[in-house]
Design a protein around this motif. Structure first.
Motif, mmCIF file in Angstrom:
data_model
loop_
_atom_site.group_PDB
_atom_site.id
_atom_site.type_symbol
_atom_site.label_atom_id
_atom_site.label_comp_id
_atom_site.label_asym_id
_atom_site.label_seq_id
_atom_site.Cartn_x
_atom_site.Cartn_y
_atom_site.Cartn_z
ATOM 1 N N ALA A 1 0.832 -1.213 0.000
ATOM 2 C CA ALA A 1 0.000 0.000 0.000
ATOM 3 C C ALA A 1 0.865 1.261 0.000
ATOM 4 N N PRO A 2 1.618 1.497 -1.057
ATOM 5 C CA PRO A 2 2.492 2.681 -1.049
ATOM 6 C C PRO A 2 1.701 3.977 -1.217
ATOM 7 N N SER A 3 2.170 5.013 -0.548
ATOM 8 C CA SER A 3 1.611 6.344 -0.796
ATOM 9 C C SER A 3 2.205 6.851 -2.101
ATOM 10 N N THR A 4 1.374 7.515 -2.881
ATOM 11 C CA THR A 4 1.845 7.962 -4.203
ATOM 12 C C THR A 4 2.338 9.400 -4.111
ATOM 13 N N THR A 5 3.319 9.575 -3.220
ATOM 14 C CA THR A 5 3.824 10.923 -2.937
ATOM 15 C C THR A 5 5.167 11.188 -3.612
ATOM 16 N N GLY A 6 5.620 10.275 -4.439
ATOM 17 C CA GLY A 6 6.911 10.499 -5.095
ATOM 18 C C GLY A 6 7.362 9.215 -5.758
ATOM 19 N N ASP B 1 -3.605 7.321 -2.220
ATOM 20 C CA ASP B 1 -3.585 8.658 -2.829
ATOM 21 C C ASP B 1 -4.584 9.591 -2.162
ATOM 22 N N LEU B 2 -4.799 9.402 -0.845
ATOM 23 C CA LEU B 2 -5.847 10.193 -0.193
ATOM 24 C C LEU B 2 -5.420 11.615 0.121
ATOM 25 N N ASP B 3 -4.116 11.870 0.133
ATOM 26 C CA ASP B 3 -3.646 13.205 0.503
ATOM 27 C C ASP B 3 -3.531 14.056 -0.761
ATOM 28 N N PRO B 4 -4.503 14.954 -0.991
ATOM 29 C CA PRO B 4 -4.519 15.671 -2.270
ATOM 30 C C PRO B 4 -3.322 16.603 -2.431
ATOM 31 N N GLU B 5 -2.728 17.003 -1.303
ATOM 32 C CA GLU B 5 -1.587 17.923 -1.415
ATOM 33 C C GLU B 5 -0.323 17.193 -1.849
ATOM 34 N N ARG B 6 -0.164 15.941 -1.441
ATOM 35 C CA ARG B 6 1.130 15.281 -1.637
ATOM 36 C C ARG B 6 1.117 14.196 -2.711
ATOM 37 N N ALA C 1 0.487 10.800 -11.570
ATOM 38 C CA ALA C 1 1.666 10.379 -12.350
ATOM 39 C C ALA C 1 2.568 9.470 -11.511
ATOM 40 N N TRP C 2 2.657 9.740 -10.212
ATOM 41 C CA TRP C 2 3.489 8.881 -9.359
ATOM 42 C C TRP C 2 2.832 7.513 -9.161
ATOM 43 N N ALA C 3 1.496 7.505 -9.114
ATOM 44 C CA ALA C 3 0.799 6.208 -9.012
ATOM 45 C C ALA C 3 1.090 5.365 -10.253
ATOM 46 N N GLU C 4 0.986 6.012 -11.404
ATOM 47 C CA GLU C 4 1.214 5.265 -12.664
ATOM 48 C C GLU C 4 2.650 4.759 -12.736
ATOM 49 N N GLN C 5 3.566 5.611 -12.316
ATOM 50 C CA GLN C 5 4.966 5.184 -12.379
ATOM 51 C C GLN C 5 5.250 4.061 -11.366
ATOM 52 N N MET C 6 4.592 4.120 -10.216
ATOM 53 C CA MET C 6 4.767 3.049 -9.220
ATOM 54 C C MET C 6 4.361 1.702 -9.823
ATOM 55 N N VAL C 7 3.244 1.704 -10.531
ATOM 56 C CA VAL C 7 2.760 0.463 -11.158
ATOM 57 C C VAL C 7 3.816 -0.057 -12.143
ATOM 58 N N ARG C 8 4.346 0.841 -12.967
ATOM 59 C CA ARG C 8 5.336 0.423 -13.971
ATOM 60 C C ARG C 8 6.617 -0.085 -13.313
ATOM 61 N N ASP C 9 7.071 0.599 -12.262
ATOM 62 C CA ASP C 9 8.341 0.221 -11.644
ATOM 63 C C ASP C 9 8.242 -1.120 -10.904
ATOM 64 N N LEU C 10 7.096 -1.367 -10.287
ATOM 65 C CA LEU C 10 6.934 -2.648 -9.577
ATOM 66 C C LEU C 10 6.873 -3.799 -10.581
ATOM 67 N N ALA D 1 13.348 8.019 2.425
ATOM 68 C CA ALA D 1 12.014 8.524 2.117
ATOM 69 C C ALA D 1 12.051 9.315 0.836
ATOM 70 N N LYS D 2 10.906 9.250 0.156
ATOM 71 C CA LYS D 2 10.810 9.998 -1.092
ATOM 72 C C LYS D 2 11.089 11.474 -0.829
ATOM 73 N N LEU D 3 10.618 11.942 0.327
ATOM 74 C CA LEU D 3 10.719 13.374 0.601
ATOM 75 C C LEU D 3 12.143 13.816 0.894
ATOM 76 N N HIS D 4 12.985 12.916 1.339
ATOM 77 C CA HIS D 4 14.348 13.319 1.704
ATOM 78 C C HIS D 4 15.288 13.286 0.510
ATOM 79 N N GLY D 5 14.735 12.968 -0.659
ATOM 80 C CA GLY D 5 15.592 12.988 -1.843
ATOM 81 C C GLY D 5 16.583 11.836 -1.879
ATOM 82 N N SER D 6 16.231 10.680 -1.297
ATOM 83 C CA SER D 6 17.139 9.528 -1.378
ATOM 84 C C SER D 6 17.173 9.048 -2.833
ATOM 85 N N VAL D 7 18.113 8.169 -3.149
ATOM 86 C CA VAL D 7 18.195 7.661 -4.529
ATOM 87 C C VAL D 7 16.828 7.089 -4.926
ATOM 88 N N ASP D 8 16.382 7.435 -6.119
ATOM 89 C CA ASP D 8 15.056 6.982 -6.510
ATOM 90 C C ASP D 8 15.155 5.947 -7.616
#
Ligand code: GLU
Length: 319
Positions: free
Chosen positions: A17-22, A52-57, A61-70, A247-254
């Motif tokens: 259940a990943p958050s689609t925040t990045g 994807d419940l947090d409309p601000e974060r 596009a991140w949801a779609e990319q998550m699907v592709r990357d997994l 974390a996505k927010l800390h700018g770790s390697v993506d």
């Protein structure tokens, strides 16, 4: 149903259940892989729920990319759902909390909470229940412009996860009543997760131990809503050099940087080594890892990771 029973009967439902925040980072991919191994080793179904419940974060596009990357990594899912599509179930849960007298609007500002609350183990502030006596608008909770909280019964909740981690807590005393609907109308994580897990028939929740302290609150909400309790397992985390969780927010390697330097079997090999499933980071696939997968072989301690542009290096974190 316990996970041992799942294994014997080859049933059950797991989920990631990943958050689609990045973009995904190594910790995201590791969690997805461990959840996949857990479910597939038990012949359970494995679902992808894009949170994807947090409309601000969150961004589609991140949801779609998550699907592709997994999928690129070699993980398959029996079903993929987007959490925001479950608004009806979330509202039904709020209706039930309201009908049972467990829902109230909170007028406290962030400054009030900080000034009056006491610290929580996750660096937040315990809510002291200041607004517990406030009624919902006569027209119902939908008419409220304020954040809504669920009134949790106080009392000790004895709880352990499948790894033997003691999660026992009185969640009301540790965190206070959780926000279940935010001021902006978004459903809060603590409510969305147990409602969606139950709706999907999830029997096994595998996730990082950063969420372990939330489990008692989610179990209390399950109790209030009459929902079944899945078996929980919390696994080790990948950490930054300076000790914070990747974390996505800390700018770790993506994942884009990883994919530019590695093919999927090489990355799975690194993740398997970081997880303690393989002594060396040799190319492999999730399916190959399934052959001898057992939780007893998975690392327990957090691992500090470093990406040098070609390889992921890991070392056990100090306690
Ligand atoms: N969406 C949450 C996260 O990405 C995880 C939810 C869960 O596994 O309970 O941190």
């Amino acid at each position: 149903m316990s996970s041992q029973a799942d294994r014997l009967s080859g049933t059950g439902v797991g989920r990631f259940a990943p958050s689609t925040t990045g973009l995904a980072h190594p910790g995201t991919l590791l969690a997805a892989l461990l959840g996949w191994l857990d479910a597939r080793a038990a012949s359970a179904r494995y679902l992808l729920r894009l949170e994807d419940l947090d409309p601000e974060r969150c961004r589609p596009a991140w949801a779609e990319q998550m699907v592709r990357d997994l999928a690129w990594l070699g993980l398959d899912f029996d079903e993929t759902v987007v959490q925001s599509a479950h608004r009806g179930a979330h509202e039904a849960a709020l209706d039930r909390l309201a009908a049972d007298g467990h829902l109230y609007p909170c007028a406290c500002s962030r400054a009030d909470l900080r000034a009056r609350g006491t610290p929580t183990p996750d660096g937040g502030v315990r809510y002291l229940g200041t607004c517990r006596g406030r009624p919902l608008p006569a027209a119902g909770w939908r008419a409220s412009q304020e954040p809504l909280r669920a009134r949790l019964p106080s009392g000790w909740l004895g709880l352990a996860d499948e790894a033997g981690r003691d999660l026992s807590q009185d969640p009301e005393r540790v965190f206070g009543d959780p926000i279940v609907r935010r001021r902006d109308g978004a459903i809060a994580y603590q409510l969305g997760t147990p409602v969606d897990d139950a709706a999907a028939g999830v029997t096994r929740v595998v996730r990082g131990h950063d969420l372990a302290a939330s489990t008692a609150t989610q179990v209390r909400l399950q109790e209030l809503l009459g929902l079944p309790r899945p078996a929980y397992r919390h696994h080790f985390l990948l950490l930054e050099e300076r000790g914070a969780k990747l974390a996505k927010l800390h700018g770790s390697v993506d994942v884009e940087q990883l994919r530019a330097g590695l093919d999927a079997p090489a990355l799975v090999g690194f993740l398997a080594q970081l997880a303690g499933l393989r002594p060396k980071a040799e190319p492999t696939t999730p399916t190959e890892l399934l052959d001898d997968f057992r939780w007893s072989r998975v690392a327990v301690r957090d691992v500090v990771v470093r990406w040098d542009g070609k390889q992921l290096h890991g070392r056990a974190a100090h306690d």
